[in-house]
Scaffold this motif. Structure first.
Motif, PDB file in Angstrom:
ATOM      1  N   HIS A 130       0.831  -1.201   0.000  1.00  0.00           N
ATOM      2  CA  HIS A 130       0.000   0.000   0.000  1.00  0.00           C
ATOM      3  C   HIS A 130       0.867   1.253   0.000  1.00  0.00           C
ATOM      4  O   HIS A 130       1.875   1.316   0.716  1.00  0.00           O
ATOM      5  CB  HIS A 130      -0.916   0.003   1.228  1.00  0.00           C
ATOM      6  N   TRP A 163      -3.585   2.208   6.883  1.00  0.00           N
ATOM      7  CA  TRP A 163      -2.794   1.118   6.297  1.00  0.00           C
ATOM      8  C   TRP A 163      -3.210  -0.230   6.879  1.00  0.00           C
ATOM      9  O   TRP A 163      -3.398  -1.207   6.151  1.00  0.00           O
ATOM     10  CB  TRP A 163      -1.307   1.372   6.551  1.00  0.00           C
ATOM     11  N   GLU A 206      -6.501  -1.214   5.363  1.00  0.00           N
ATOM     12  CA  GLU A 206      -6.486  -1.513   3.931  1.00  0.00           C
ATOM     13  C   GLU A 206      -5.630  -2.727   3.573  1.00  0.00           C
ATOM     14  O   GLU A 206      -5.815  -3.319   2.515  1.00  0.00           O
ATOM     15  CB  GLU A 206      -5.955  -0.298   3.153  1.00  0.00           C
ATOM     16  N   VAL A 207      -4.699  -3.109   4.454  1.00  0.00           N
ATOM     17  CA  VAL A 207      -3.700  -4.109   4.080  1.00  0.00           C
ATOM     18  C   VAL A 207      -3.844  -5.422   4.842  1.00  0.00           C
ATOM     19  O   VAL A 207      -3.735  -6.503   4.254  1.00  0.00           O
ATOM     20  CB  VAL A 207      -2.274  -3.536   4.284  1.00  0.00           C
TER      21      VAL A 207
END
Length: 504
Positions: A8, A70, A73-74
């Motif tokens: 990301h 992060w 999203e990851v």
């Protein structure tokens, strides 16, 4: 490199901003130690270091928000804060820095809380070293910790030296730090800031205890102990809710002594907003006690801070004339520190609303689907249309093609995937997220039929208002930076030489 850090672009943002926040906190610490050494214990060191402190705090706020984003999203678990020790280290630093930024205003305005402020800035600096120790020493297992070695001993020695040296300086100047102002009334802004200090300090101590206790237990007794999210949530949620309430009360109270009738007028709209929000939540079936309080106090604080803009703009318009927009611009230009702070408050309140909603109303399902089958969760229906693989420069990606329907209407596709790296034995999931202002649809591919790709197992989550957290974090940073932006002053009037000569 760690494969998790390759997934990301936020990883290009989070570390440098975090570095600026950590390093920036050394500036107020240096000024504080200089004041203690020189005996110049007035507020000169506070004024000289304020912009540096606010800038470092803004960078730290942005870094923490980027790290949360992060993680969301990851990592594929649908969350954004796991009370990881390294996360906690940055958060503790942010808490004490927040307390310091509020507390120094009392010193500037009322010549009070000098010991508090010096202690807070010293604690903040010590926490920067502790955070670096946790990350670099190898004493913890974390996705944020990236090295092991003997360097930890040097960090511990430095922490001990700074602590002893700072306490010795404070003790040596204690007699000079006692002879200052006092509270005139419990109904005053300085009282709210004092309570704010106490709550933020308690918050910091709670997180510190939960973070370090497993390390101490293992070092002393050789027993591995885990302190997880249930402990942190149980201990810190009441403090968070109380801080939300203070964010609404503080701006409405004046310095020294409040006029009770004026305070009643200011409290009317925020109190009505709180009651309406609480009643609406109960009618809609919400029963979570702390969630109800969080929403109610968030409504109170949000309306209270917005009201300060409205009242200030109206007063300026009455005094100077002109339109609302001109009056508003003049208001924030006249006092960017104050109104930048209110904007940061609004950002924090929006983030708190997002955290509360995404925690209380989160819905999650796991499903194993054949090609063409669907799973429904809330207003969403997600259909599995097959697997797809592709080679990328540093990894091989296998993902599921998912078509998303909202109330029967096709609104697009998502591609949750598993990433296979040569240096990693297990694949790493990358979720697919569809973001709307009111909620996120969050898909994570957990497994698939490796023979023919005919089935896929997915986690499907709907998280309300989670996007408000990121918006709020950006607003906090903007508000802080606006508060230290150089103020544009009106040019001084020019007196003609001819007129001056005539007067002479």
């Amino acid at each position: 490199p760690n494969p998790l850090l390759q997934n990301h672009p936020l990883m290009a943002v989070h570390p440098p901003f975090l570095y600026l926040g950590y390093v920036g906190m050394s500036v107020p610490f240096s000024f504080a130690i200089g004041a203690l050494l020189s005996g110049r214990l007035d507020d000169a060191w506070v004024r000289a270091s304020r912009k540096w402190t606010v800038f470092a705090w803004a960078m730290l706020s942005l870094a923490i928000m980027a790290g949360m984003w992060w993680s969301y999203e990851v990592l594929g678990w649908g969350g954004y804060w796991a009370w990881d020790p390294v996360e906690n280290a940055s958060f503790m630093l942010w808490l004490t820095a927040t307390a310091f930024l509020h507390s120094v205003m009392v010193q500037e305005r009322r010549d009070m809380l000098q010991v508090w402020n010096l202690s807070l800035v010293i604690s903040t600096f010590l926490l920067t070293i502790l955070g670096t120790f946790l990350t670099r020493s190898g004493v913890i297992s974390s996705v944020h910790a990236f090295t092991e070695g003997t360097i930890g001993l040097y960090f511990l020695s430095f922490i001990a030296f700074v602590l002893i040296f700072s306490l010795a300086l404070l003790a040596g100047r204690s007699s000079e730090l006692r002879k200052h102002g006092h509270l005139d009334s419990m109904l005053s802004r300085e009282t709210v800031f004092l309570v704010n200090n106490l709550l933020l300090t308690a918050f910091t101590f709670t997180v510190l205890l939960g973070t370090l206790f497993p390390l101490v237990a293992e070092a002393v007794r050789g027993v591995k102990v885990t302190v997880g999210a249930p402990f942190f949530n149980r201990m810190t949620v009441p403090i968070m809710v109380a801080l939300l309430f203070l964010m609404g009360v503080g701006p409405m109270l004046p310095w020294r002594v409040a006029n009770v009738e004026e305070l009643k007028r200011k409290l009317l709209v925020p109190t009505l907003a709180m009651i309406v929000t609480l009643g609406t939540a109960v009618v809609l079936g919400m029963r979570d006690f702390w969630g109800l309080l969080a929403f109610a106090f968030a409504a109170f604080a949000l309306s209270g801070n917005i009201q300060e803009y409205v009242r200030g703009t109206a007063a300026r318009r009455r005094a100077q004339g002109g339109g609302w927009l001109r009056a508003f611009g003049g208001l924030i230009n006249a006092n960017p520190r104050r109104y930048g702070g209110y904007f940061a408050h609004i950002g924090l309140i929006l983030a708190a609303i997002g955290i509360t909603a995404s925690t209380v109303f989160r819905v999650e399902r796991q499903a194993t689907l054949q090609v063409g089958e669907s799973v429904t969760i809330g207003e969403y229906t997600v259909r599995f249309d097959g697997m797809r693989g592709q080679q990328e420069p540093q990894r091989f990606v296998v993902g599921a093609n998912m078509t998303v329907f909202v109330d029967g209407r096709d609104v697009g596709t998502l591609f949750p995937r598993l990433n296979f790296y040569r240096m990693s034995a297990e694949p790493i999931a990358t979720p697919a997220v569809r973001t709307r202002p009111d909620n996120d649809l969050y898909l994570t591919l957990l497994a698939f039929n490796e023979q023919d790709g005919s089935t896929a197992t997915l986690s499907v989550i709907v998280e309300p208002l989670v996007g408000w957290i990121w918006v709020g974090g950006v607003m906090v940073t903007i508000g802080a930076l606006f508060g230290i932006w150089p103020r544009r002053r009106a040019p001084a009037p020019v007196v003609s030489r001819k007129r001056t000569a005539g007067v002479a």
